[in-house]
Design an enzyme around this catalytic site. Structure first.
Site, PDB file in Angstrom:
ATOM      1  N   LYS A  73       0.859  -1.194   0.000  1.00  0.00           N
ATOM      2  CA  LYS A  73       0.000   0.000   0.000  1.00  0.00           C
ATOM      3  C   LYS A  73       0.884   1.230   0.000  1.00  0.00           C
ATOM      4  CE  LYS A  73      -4.061   1.878   0.385  1.00  0.00           C
ATOM      5  NZ  LYS A  73      -3.681   2.660  -0.819  1.00  0.00           N
ATOM      6  N   LYS A 109       5.237   1.855  -2.989  1.00  0.00           N
ATOM      7  CA  LYS A 109       5.375   3.230  -3.462  1.00  0.00           C
ATOM      8  C   LYS A 109       5.651   3.190  -4.949  1.00  0.00           C
ATOM      9  CE  LYS A 109       5.073   7.330  -1.602  1.00  0.00           C
ATOM     10  NZ  LYS A 109       4.238   7.678  -0.445  1.00  0.00           N
TER      11      LYS A 109
END
Ligand code: NAD
Length: 432
Positions: A73, A109
Site C-alpha cells: 500500500k 510506493k
C-alpha cells in the site's frame, strides 16, 4: 529530491534505523534478512503521446516492500527528482508505517520522473493511464493498492482507477484509493493526512499540558497534507505564524488564516480549470515575505514539515530553534539530524506515526469498496481518531517506559509486528 544529503544513499540512511531496533527487540535472523530489502522492484517505461504529436518516454517505478502483513500500500509520486532509490525508501517507510498503526498492509510506493506541471491536462491524463498500464500486472486489491502522493491527487487517481477497470474488464474500485467520492473514494480522504497529524500533535500537547492557543506553529509546504493540517489546527486555536511552499515563506506573528491563503492561491486555478494550483502562498497580502528556507529556522513551538524528505539535515540542524518537530512529510529529518535533535532533547513526532491519517483512511476506502458500503464523513473521522489515539498512546507509553525517542518507540512497535508475522509464516518462506 531533497536538501543536502547526510548520506550518499537515502535508502541506506533510512535502513540504518533498523539496526538499533533489531538489537533492542531481538529480532529473529529471518526477519532481519527479509526486512533489509524490498520484495519486488519494477521499473517501467511510461510512454506519453504529447499534444504536438511527438512521443516522450518517462521512467517510472513501483516498489513493494515486505508484504508479510498484507498487500502493498502506498502512493504514486510525479516529480522531476523521482528515482528508484527514493521510491524504494518511501516503500520501506510505508511498510513500517502501516505496521505502526496496525493496518493489514505491506509497504508500496510508485513514482514517475517527470515535471507534471509542464504537461497539459490531457498529457497528464495520458501519463497517469500509461503508468497504470505499466504496473497493472503487479496491482490489485489483494496485491498492491496505489494512492496519491506528491503531485497526484483525486483527479489523477480517478483516471488511474478508470484505466485499471478497462484493463481488468471489471469494476475494481478497491485497486486504488484516494479516488474522487463519485468513483468510490472515501469521504474524509483528502483531509485525512492533515487531520491525522493534528490528532498526533493534540495527543502529545495534552501529555505535555500545552494549550493550542499558547502554541505557535510554522509549516513547511502548503500542499494537500499541509493545508488541511493548517486549516484544522487553526480552527482548534493553534497559532500558525508561518507557511512556505517551493517559492517562498509568508510570516505573521499574529497568525495566518490558512483558508484565506488557500482562497487567494486557488483563484487562478479555478479560472483556468487546472489540475494543479500554480500560485504560491507568496501572493498573500498583508503578510511578511521571507526566503523559502527561513521558515525552518524560526523560533516557534512546533515546526511542522510537510514538503519533502531530508529538509532538516547535517547542514542546518544546528540552526533549528523550534521546540518540537512534527513530521507530516515522509522522511523530512535525516537520521544524522534526528540524532542531534535527540541529544538536544527536541522531541520529534515521527512520520511513521504522524502522517498515517492518509493511509488509515485509504484502508477505510478499501474496506468500503470491498463491502459495497459507504460510510459518512463523521463515521470515518471517528474511526480515524479511535485508531490514532490507540496506536499513538502505545507509542508514547513505550517511549516513556523505555526512555527512548518517539521515533525509536514507533519503529519498535512496527518492526515487532512485522517480524512476529514473518516468524509465524514458518521456516520455509523462500518466496513471498
Ligand atoms: P503536495 O504536492 O500537495 O504538496 C507539496 C508541497 O510542498 C507544495 O506546496 C510544494 O510547493 C511544497 N514544497 C516543495 N518543496 C518545498 C521546499 N523546499 N520548501 C517548502 N515547500 C516546498 O504533496 P502532499 O500530498 O501534501 O505531500 C507532502 C508530503 O507529505 C510528502 O512528503 C508526502 O509523501 C507526504 N504525505 C502525503 C500524504 C497525502 O495523503 N497527501 C500522506 C502521507 C504522507
Amino acid at each position: 529530491m531533497s536538501g543536502q544529503k547526510d548520506h550518499a544513499n537515502l535508502f541506506d540512511d533510512a535502513r540504518s534505523r533498523l539496526e538499533e531496533v533489531f538489537d533492542a527487540i531481538e529480532v529473529h535472523g529471518d526477519a532481519r534478512e527479509r526486512l533489509m530489502q524490498p520484495s519486488l522492484s519494477l521499473q517501467v517505461s511510461v510512454p506519453v503521446r504529447m499534444d504536438d504529436g511527438s512521443l516522450k518516454v518517462f521512467p517510472g517505478w513501483r516498489v513493494q516492500y515486505n508484504t508479510t502483513l498484507g498487500p502493498a500500500k502506498g502512493g504514486i509520486r510525479f516529480h522531476p527528482d523521482v528515482n528508484q532509490e527514493e521510491v524504494t525508501t518511501l516503500s520501506f517507510w510505508m511498510a513500517v508505517k502501516c505496521a505502526v498503526v496496525d493496518l493489514p498492509y505491506g509497504g508500496g510506493k510508485g513514482g514517475v520522473k517527470v515535471d507534471p506541471k509542464q504537461l497539459s491536462k490531457l498529457e497528464l491524463e495520458r501519463l497517469a493511464r500509461s503508468y497504470i498500464r505499466g504496473i497493472a500486472d503487479i496491482m490489485g486489491p489483494d496485491r498492491d493498492i496505489p494512492a496519491p502522493d506528491v503531485n497526484t491527487n483525486a483527479t489523477v487517481m480517478g483516471w488511474m482507477a478508470d484505466e485499471f477497470d478497462h484493463l481488468a474488464r471489471a469494476k475494481v474500485p478497491a485497486a486504488i484509493t484516494g479516488k474522487p467520492p463519485e468513483l468510490g473514494g472515501s469521504h474524509g480522504r483528502v483531509a485525512a493526512t492533515g487531520r491525522g497529524a493534528l490528532h498526533v500533535l493534540d495527543l502529545w500537547a495534552e501529555r505535555e499540558k500545552r494549550k493550542p492557543e499558547e502554541t505557535t506553529v510554522a509549516i513547511q509546504g502548503f500542499g494537500n497534507a499541509a493545508y488541511h493540517f493548517a486549516r484544522l489546527a487553526h480552527e482548534q486555536g493553534f497559532r500558525i505564524v508561518a507557511v512556505s511552499d517551493s517559492k517562498g515563506t509568508i510570516y505573521s506573528q499574529e497568525g495566518l488564516d490558512p483558508d484565506a491563503i488557500m482562497e487567494q492561491k486557488q483563484r487562478n486555478k479555478r479560472l483556468h480549470d487546472m489540475v494543479y494550483c500554480d500560485d504560491s502562498v507568496c501572493i498573500a497580502e498583508d503578510v511578511e515575505k521571507l526566503d523559502r528556507d527561513d521558515l525552518l529556522t524560526l523560533e516557534v513551538d512546533v515546526l511542522a514539515l510537510a514538503a519533502l524528505e531530508n529538509q532538516v539535515h547535517e547542514g542546518n540542524v544546528d540552526q533549528i530553534k523550534a521546540g518540537a518537530l512534527l513530521e507530516i512529510a515522509n522522511g523530512p529529518v535525516s537520521s544524522h539530524a534526528d540524532e542531534q535533535l535527540e541529544e538536544r532533547g527536541v522531541p520529534v513526532l515521527p512520520d511513521v506515526l504522524a502522517n498515517t491519517g492518509g493511509v488509515i483512511v485509504s484502508y477505510f476506502e478499501w474496506l468500503q469498496n470491498r463491502s459495497g458500503e459507504r460510510w459518512s464523513e463523521e463515521e470515518i473521522n471517528k474511526r480515524l481518531a479511535e485508531r490514532l489515539v490507540r496506536e499513538s498512546e502505545l507509542v508514547f507509553e513505550r517511549a516513556e517506559k523505555e526512555t527512548i525517542s518517539y521515533r525509536r518507540a514507533a519503529y519498535r512497535q512496527g518492526i515487532e509486528r512485522i517480524a512476529h508475522a514473518i516468524q509465524l509464516r514458518g521456516n520455509c518462506q523462500d518466496s513471498e
